[in-house]
Motif scaffolding. Structure first.
Motif, PDB file in Angstrom:
ATOM      1  N   GLY A  24       0.870  -1.213   0.092  1.00  0.00           N
ATOM      2  CA  GLY A  24      -0.027   0.144  -0.118  1.00  0.00           C
ATOM      3  C   GLY A  24       0.801   1.137  -0.085  1.00  0.00           C
ATOM      4  N   LYS A  66      -7.817  -0.301  -3.295  1.00  0.00           N
ATOM      5  CA  LYS A  66      -9.070   0.286  -2.512  1.00  0.00           C
ATOM      6  C   LYS A  66      -8.526   1.485  -2.063  1.00  0.00           C
ATOM      7  N   ILE A  67      -9.361   2.641  -2.025  1.00  0.00           N
ATOM      8  CA  ILE A  67      -9.225   3.835  -1.658  1.00  0.00           C
ATOM      9  C   ILE A  67      -9.543   3.840  -0.388  1.00  0.00           C
ATOM     10  N   LEU A  68      -8.687   3.969   0.876  1.00  0.00           N
ATOM     11  CA  LEU A  68      -9.107   3.986   2.291  1.00  0.00           C
ATOM     12  C   LEU A  68      -9.530   5.311   2.622  1.00  0.00           C
ATOM     13  N   SER A  69      -8.990   6.441   2.213  1.00  0.00           N
ATOM     14  CA  SER A  69      -9.202   7.567   2.569  1.00  0.00           C
ATOM     15  C   SER A  69      -8.906   8.911   1.837  1.00  0.00           C
ATOM     16  N   ALA A  88      -5.007   7.184   1.372  1.00  0.00           N
ATOM     17  CA  ALA A  88      -4.263   5.797   1.656  1.00  0.00           C
ATOM     18  C   ALA A  88      -4.975   4.832   0.677  1.00  0.00           C
ATOM     19  N   LEU A  89      -3.850   3.873  -0.126  1.00  0.00           N
ATOM     20  CA  LEU A  89      -4.351   3.035  -0.774  1.00  0.00           C
ATOM     21  C   LEU A  89      -3.877   1.692  -0.504  1.00  0.00           C
ATOM     22  N   LEU A  90      -4.653   0.482  -0.668  1.00  0.00           N
ATOM     23  CA  LEU A  90      -4.319  -0.593  -0.542  1.00  0.00           C
ATOM     24  C   LEU A  90      -4.597  -1.791  -1.475  1.00  0.00           C
ATOM     25  N   GLU A  92      -4.349  -6.140  -1.745  1.00  0.00           N
ATOM     26  CA  GLU A  92      -3.977  -7.149  -1.146  1.00  0.00           C
ATOM     27  C   GLU A  92      -3.008  -8.313  -2.060  1.00  0.00           C
TER      28      GLU A  92
END
Ligand SMILES: Cc1cc2nc3c(=O)[nH]c(=O)nc-3n(C[C@H](O)[C@H](O)[C@H](O)COP(=O)(O)O)c2cc1C
Length: 376
Positions: A24, A66-69, A88-90, A92
């Protein structure tokens, strides 16, 4: 381990390793109200994704981001936009196969980072190269997708222009072809040859290097901060920071040393042809769009050389962690030419440098200075 952060104003910090749970990054300093969806980032990630042809590693990672924020739906437009807060990007990791590495657990792969990481940190994450794995470059591509939106009107494109000793024919360069073959190659004839050539290399248990060219169009004049943050120096550092890169050129690069002054300096005229007499026009671009560390308004052109993949089936001499001499052959899933997937990574890093300098330029000179012709 420090220094996992890129940039001055447009910054990102990446985390994660090849066989960890996830990779991430946190992108900080992105201006607010820029439209941003996961799809914008995914589109770029899909170009770098492994396992899309027999010419890249067969590791199957969907690289679903996924964009978390850092985003919010703008009430006025109904579109999701950046908020100016950290994004924040994630991603898996889903297809780690650490057992592929059990045979070489205690051996150093010649040409890979295992030995130097062990010397420095006293640990040997043999599983896919740990933090030295190019898995991390997915986050550069993700951050780059955001960076592309920061500078209005820029287009950053890349192409593989040489594989092993085989160069493309520049007379056949067609940007549309880059998306039509598995090599990001702008020369359709050479792309066909690369198929046969890389199959041969791959089946022989070997690997091959490449040269990648990145061109940024629509870059405004004036970006770059002399003396210690020259635009060319920052681009070179960003390219050199990509895994497996061993050389970088801007414009004519090393070939400039062979030219005479009158052949190398890009002559200037008023841009009367385009009905824009207030801006100069350059008659060539040997400089690669940068003069005195500052963008000239010409396309920015950089090339980087990528070494052949070190993880190969051909047995190589090495030592193990106890100092015994031994041999190694690296099975598992590897890119036979890492230069292919390095194309979107190079594009992303150029975009990040340009976004960073665009914001620094705006911070220092505001809306910009009048063109020299306008002042007189
Ligand atoms: C897109 C990309 C994919 C890569 N894939 C592999 C690979 O499959 N196997 C490998 O051994 N190295 C691969 N590398 C190179 C290693 O990450 C790199 O050689 C290693 O970290 C050592 O660092 P250095 O070559 O920069 O010194 C890849 C590099 C890039 C840019």
């Amino acid at each position: 381990m420090s220094f996992n952060t890129f940039g001055h104003l447009f910054r990102f910090t990446s985390f994660g390793e090849s066989h960890g749970a996830a990779i991430g990054c946190v992108v900080d300093g992105c201006p607010p109200r820029i439209p941003l969806d996961a799809a914008d980032i995914q589109r770029e990630l899909d170009r770098r994704r492994p396992g899309q042809s027999r010419f890249t590693t067969q590791r199957q990672e969907p690289d679903a981001v996924k964009i978390l924020s850092g985003v919010f739906t703008d009430e006025a437009t109904g579109k999701q936009v950046t908020t100016g807060t950290p994004i924040a990007l994630l991603i898996e990791n889903v297809d780690q196969r650490s057992k592929d590495y059990s045979d070489i657990k205690d051996k150093y792969r010649p040409g890979h980072a295992g030995y130097t990481y062990d010397v420095k940190y006293g640990l040997h994450d043999y599983r896919g190269g740990g933090r030295a794995s190019a898995r991390e470059t997915a986050m550069r591509v993700a951050a780059g997708a955001i960076a592309r939106k920061v500078v209005p009107g820029i287009v950053v494109r890349g192409a593989l222009v040489q594989m092993g000793p085989h160069r493309i024919d520049r007379a056949r360069w067609d940007w549309k072809e880059v998306g039509n073959n598995p090599f990001f190659c702008p020369d359709p004839v050479q792309a066909k040859f690369f198929e046969r050539y890389l199959d041969e290399v791959r089946k022989a248990g070997s690997s091959v290097g490449a040269v990648i060219e990145i061109v940024a169009d629509g870059v405004p004049a004036g970006l770059g901060a002399p003396v210690y943050a020259k635009l060319d120096a920052e681009i070179a550092a960003a390219m050199m920071g990509i895994n497996a890169v061993k050389g970088v050129e801007i414009g004519d690069g090393f070939a400039a040393a062979e030219l005479r002054g009158e052949d190398n300096a890009d002559e200037m005229r008023k841009d009367a042809n385009l009905g824009n007499e207030r801006k100069p026009r350059f008659l060539s671009n040997h400089a690669g769009g940068i003069l005195g560390g500052i963008s000239s308004g010409q396309p920015i052109v950089t090339r980087f050389a990528v070494k052949p993949t070190s993880s190969i089936l051909t047995p190589r001499k090495t030592v193990d962690r106890c100092g015994n001499e031994t041999e190694i052959m690296t099975k598992g899933r590897h890119d036979p030419c890492v230069g292919i997937r390095a194309v979107p990574v190079g594009e992303a890093m150029v975009a990040c440098v340009l976004a960073d300098h665009y914001l620094m330029h705006r911070g220092q000179v505001g809306e910009g200075t009048p063109w020299p012709f306008e002042k007189r």
